[in-house]
Design a protein around this motif. Structure first.
Motif, PDB file in Angstrom:
ATOM      1  N   PRO A  31     -24.451 -89.339 -47.668  1.00  8.85           N
ATOM      2  CA  PRO A  31     -23.517 -88.968 -48.739  1.00  8.85           C
ATOM      3  C   PRO A  31     -22.465 -87.932 -48.351  1.00  8.85           C
ATOM      4  O   PRO A  31     -21.736 -87.423 -49.217  1.00  8.85           O
ATOM      5  CB  PRO A  31     -24.461 -88.386 -49.797  1.00  8.85           C
ATOM      6  CG  PRO A  31     -25.523 -87.710 -48.985  1.00  8.85           C
ATOM      7  CD  PRO A  31     -25.710 -88.577 -47.741  1.00  8.85           C
ATOM      8  N   THR A  32     -22.329 -87.624 -47.067  1.00  9.79           N
ATOM      9  CA  THR A  32     -21.403 -86.575 -46.635  1.00  9.79           C
ATOM     10  C   THR A  32     -19.987 -86.812 -47.131  1.00  9.79           C
ATOM     11  O   THR A  32     -19.275 -85.877 -47.502  1.00  9.79           O
ATOM     12  CB  THR A  32     -21.415 -86.466 -45.094  1.00  9.79           C
ATOM     13  OG1 THR A  32     -22.738 -86.210 -44.643  1.00  9.79           O
ATOM     14  CG2 THR A  32     -20.511 -85.343 -44.623  1.00  9.79           C
ATOM     15  N   MET A  35     -19.023 -85.160 -50.572  1.00  6.95           N
ATOM     16  CA  MET A  35     -18.761 -83.725 -50.664  1.00  6.95           C
ATOM     17  C   MET A  35     -17.509 -83.317 -49.896  1.00  6.95           C
ATOM     18  O   MET A  35     -16.751 -82.447 -50.333  1.00  6.95           O
ATOM     19  CB  MET A  35     -19.971 -82.935 -50.161  1.00  6.95           C
ATOM     20  CG  MET A  35     -20.240 -83.033 -48.670  1.00  6.95           C
ATOM     21  SD  MET A  35     -21.585 -81.925 -48.153  1.00  6.95           S
ATOM     22  CE  MET A  35     -21.406 -82.012 -46.359  1.00  6.95           C
ATOM     23  N   PRO A 237     -31.111 -85.400 -47.091  1.00  7.27           N
ATOM     24  CA  PRO A 237     -30.314 -85.157 -48.289  1.00  7.27           C
ATOM     25  C   PRO A 237     -30.408 -86.256 -49.342  1.00  7.27           C
ATOM     26  O   PRO A 237     -30.072 -86.035 -50.500  1.00  7.27           O
ATOM     27  CB  PRO A 237     -28.886 -85.069 -47.733  1.00  7.27           C
ATOM     28  CG  PRO A 237     -28.895 -86.000 -46.559  1.00  7.27           C
ATOM     29  CD  PRO A 237     -30.287 -85.903 -45.965  1.00  7.27           C
ATOM     30  N   ASN A 238     -30.839 -87.438 -48.932  1.00  4.80           N
ATOM     31  CA  ASN A 238     -30.858 -88.579 -49.842  1.00  4.80           C
ATOM     32  C   ASN A 238     -32.155 -89.364 -49.652  1.00  4.80           C
ATOM     33  O   ASN A 238     -32.316 -90.024 -48.623  1.00  4.80           O
ATOM     34  CB  ASN A 238     -29.651 -89.483 -49.570  1.00  4.80           C
ATOM     35  CG  ASN A 238     -29.529 -90.625 -50.567  1.00  4.80           C
ATOM     36  OD1 ASN A 238     -30.152 -90.607 -51.614  1.00  4.80           O
ATOM     37  ND2 ASN A 238     -28.721 -91.620 -50.226  1.00  4.80           N
ATOM     38  N   LEU A 259     -29.824 -81.177 -49.447  1.00  6.38           N
ATOM     39  CA  LEU A 259     -28.447 -80.997 -49.927  1.00  6.38           C
ATOM     40  C   LEU A 259     -27.914 -79.620 -49.568  1.00  6.38           C
ATOM     41  O   LEU A 259     -26.729 -79.470 -49.247  1.00  6.38           O
ATOM     42  CB  LEU A 259     -28.382 -81.195 -51.446  1.00  6.38           C
ATOM     43  CG  LEU A 259     -28.617 -82.593 -52.001  1.00  6.38           C
ATOM     44  CD1 LEU A 259     -28.355 -82.610 -53.498  1.00  6.38           C
ATOM     45  CD2 LEU A 259     -27.744 -83.618 -51.303  1.00  6.38           C
ATOM     46  N   VAL A 263     -24.526 -79.209 -47.402  1.00  8.80           N
ATOM     47  CA  VAL A 263     -23.330 -78.530 -47.899  1.00  8.80           C
ATOM     48  C   VAL A 263     -22.920 -77.395 -46.973  1.00  8.80           C
ATOM     49  O   VAL A 263     -21.743 -77.256 -46.614  1.00  8.80           O
ATOM     50  CB  VAL A 263     -23.553 -78.007 -49.328  1.00  8.80           C
ATOM     51  CG1 VAL A 263     -22.422 -77.072 -49.741  1.00  8.80           C
ATOM     52  CG2 VAL A 263     -23.649 -79.161 -50.314  1.00  8.80           C
ATOM     53  N   HIS A 284     -21.301 -79.192 -53.599  1.00  6.78           N
ATOM     54  CA  HIS A 284     -22.659 -79.385 -54.102  1.00  6.78           C
ATOM     55  C   HIS A 284     -22.643 -80.175 -55.405  1.00  6.78           C
ATOM     56  O   HIS A 284     -23.461 -81.089 -55.612  1.00  6.78           O
ATOM     57  CB  HIS A 284     -23.330 -78.027 -54.302  1.00  6.78           C
ATOM     58  CG  HIS A 284     -24.809 -78.061 -54.146  1.00  6.78           C
ATOM     59  ND1 HIS A 284     -25.558 -76.959 -53.836  1.00  6.78           N
ATOM     60  CD2 HIS A 284     -25.702 -79.075 -54.250  1.00  6.78           C
ATOM     61  CE1 HIS A 284     -26.837 -77.284 -53.759  1.00  6.78           C
ATOM     62  NE2 HIS A 284     -26.944 -78.564 -54.004  1.00  6.78           N
ATOM     63  N   LEU A 287     -22.030 -83.874 -54.797  1.00  9.17           N
ATOM     64  CA  LEU A 287     -23.229 -84.545 -54.299  1.00  9.17           C
ATOM     65  C   LEU A 287     -24.217 -84.811 -55.427  1.00  9.17           C
ATOM     66  O   LEU A 287     -24.798 -85.898 -55.525  1.00  9.17           O
ATOM     67  CB  LEU A 287     -23.900 -83.694 -53.218  1.00  9.17           C
ATOM     68  CG  LEU A 287     -23.263 -83.711 -51.832  1.00  9.17           C
ATOM     69  CD1 LEU A 287     -23.953 -82.685 -50.940  1.00  9.17           C
ATOM     70  CD2 LEU A 287     -23.341 -85.094 -51.207  1.00  9.17           C
ATOM     71  N   LYS A 288     -24.422 -83.822 -56.267  1.00 13.62           N
ATOM     72  CA  LYS A 288     -25.354 -83.998 -57.387  1.00 13.62           C
ATOM     73  C   LYS A 288     -24.909 -85.139 -58.294  1.00 13.62           C
ATOM     74  O   LYS A 288     -25.721 -85.952 -58.745  1.00 13.62           O
ATOM     75  CB  LYS A 288     -25.460 -82.696 -58.184  1.00 13.62           C
ATOM     76  CG  LYS A 288     -26.227 -81.588 -57.488  1.00 13.62           C
ATOM     77  CD  LYS A 288     -26.294 -80.350 -58.366  1.00 13.62           C
ATOM     78  CE  LYS A 288     -27.134 -79.250 -57.739  1.00 13.62           C
ATOM     79  NZ  LYS A 288     -27.193 -78.054 -58.606  1.00 13.62           N
TER      80      LYS A 288
END
Length: 297
Positions: A31-32, A35, A237-238, A259, A263, A284, A287-288
């Motif tokens: 997911p980079t 962010m 992170p995921n 996460l 970040v 952050h 991402l959430k």
């Protein structure tokens, strides 16, 4: 009289943003991009970030493509953090010591490998605990594990136990720590359900076990050995709440999710590429939202 301004062109905007990216395999669950793009937009930076599926056999071609197109730099995720080194001109100080790269930066005609993984993790850790004189159990011995182990050792932890299935790779990390830092490192084989030593203050998963889409995978750990006095961290992170972290939370342990590390290392990477200190909160929150986490928590 005809309006003389009718056919006048507006000043030409710049349609050529600076490109940055992530090279990984698998890449779809990383997911980079969410962010980093959020930070670029928030700060009005004329940069873009793309996620690229790059196999090990195509890594050299991908790097040459980035160079040919004049990219500002890129991230390297699994499985490229060590292999990328042979395709770069030089390494930053931390990357040279760690022996792994997660951020590549173009400076003039020089392509430099940096490592922000360990620094990102350390920043997240220090919000919860002072690492000085602490005992660490670290699962994994790949690029992220090496980076985290080195930064923890430099931050003053007293001992690090490297638990890994590959003895050769783990012993290389142990030798690095014992030869280059004041921390005492030992290797423990990971051939059965591993019982975490009661002396462990910090427990870290630096493997890909449990990474999306394999969210039901569990570390081969004796979870009854996990106690309330341990801080438990997962670099994945995921999903942010892995089986390891859910188990640790149920036992009353303090936890750090992937996460936070992601970040922090992203902020450092963007600084390398753009020279700008970006807002970590924006990243952050993005991402959430992308991972369907309640942003009010």
């Amino acid at each position: 009289m005809e309006n003389s301004n009718k056919n006048k062109l507006k000043p030409s905007p710049d349609f050529l943003p600076q490109l940055t990216a992530c090279f990984a395999q698998p890449a779809a669950e990383n997911p980079t991009v969410v962010m980093v793009e959020a930070a670029y937009q928030h700060h009005g930076l004329h940069f873009r970030y793309i996620t690229c599926e790059v196999s090990p056999q195509n890594l050299e071609a991908a790097v040459n493509g980035a160079k040919a197109m004049g990219w500002a730099g890129f991230n390297c995720s699994l499985p490229h953090k060590v292999a990328i080194i042979q395709h770069l001109d030089k390494l930053g100080e931390s990357a040279q010591l760690i022996g792994a790269v997660n951020t590549v930066v173009k400076q003039g005609d020089t392509w430099i490998g940096e490592n922000t993984d360990g620094k990102g993790f350390l920043q997240a850790l220090k919000k919860h605990i002072n690492p000085e004189n602490k005992h660490v159990t670290l699962f994994g011995a790949g690029g992220a594990a090496r980076a985290i182990a080195v930064e923890l050792a430099l931050a003053g932890v007293s001992s690090i136990t490297i638990v890994n299935r590959s003895k050769e790779r783990a012993q290389a990390v142990v030798a690095l720590l014992n030869n280059s830092t004041s921390a005492k490192a030992i290797y423990q084989p990971w051939t059965k359900k591993y019982a975490i030593a009661t002396s462990s203050d910090i427990v870290i998963n630096a493997t890909s076990i449990g990474l999306y889409p394999n969210i039901n995978e569990q570390l081969n750990i004796d979870f009854t050995s996990m106690t309330i006095n341990m801080l438990v961290a997962d670099c994945i992170p995921n999903p942010p709440q892995t089986h390891l972290l859910q188990t640790a939370t149920a036992k009353g342990c303090k936890t750090i999710d992937g996460l936070q590390m992601l970040v922090n290392q992203g902020v450092i990477g963007i600084k390398h590429w753009t020279g700008v200190d970006v807002d970590a909160t924006v990243m952050h929150d993005a991402l959430k939202k992308a991972l369907y986490i309640d942003t009010n928590k």
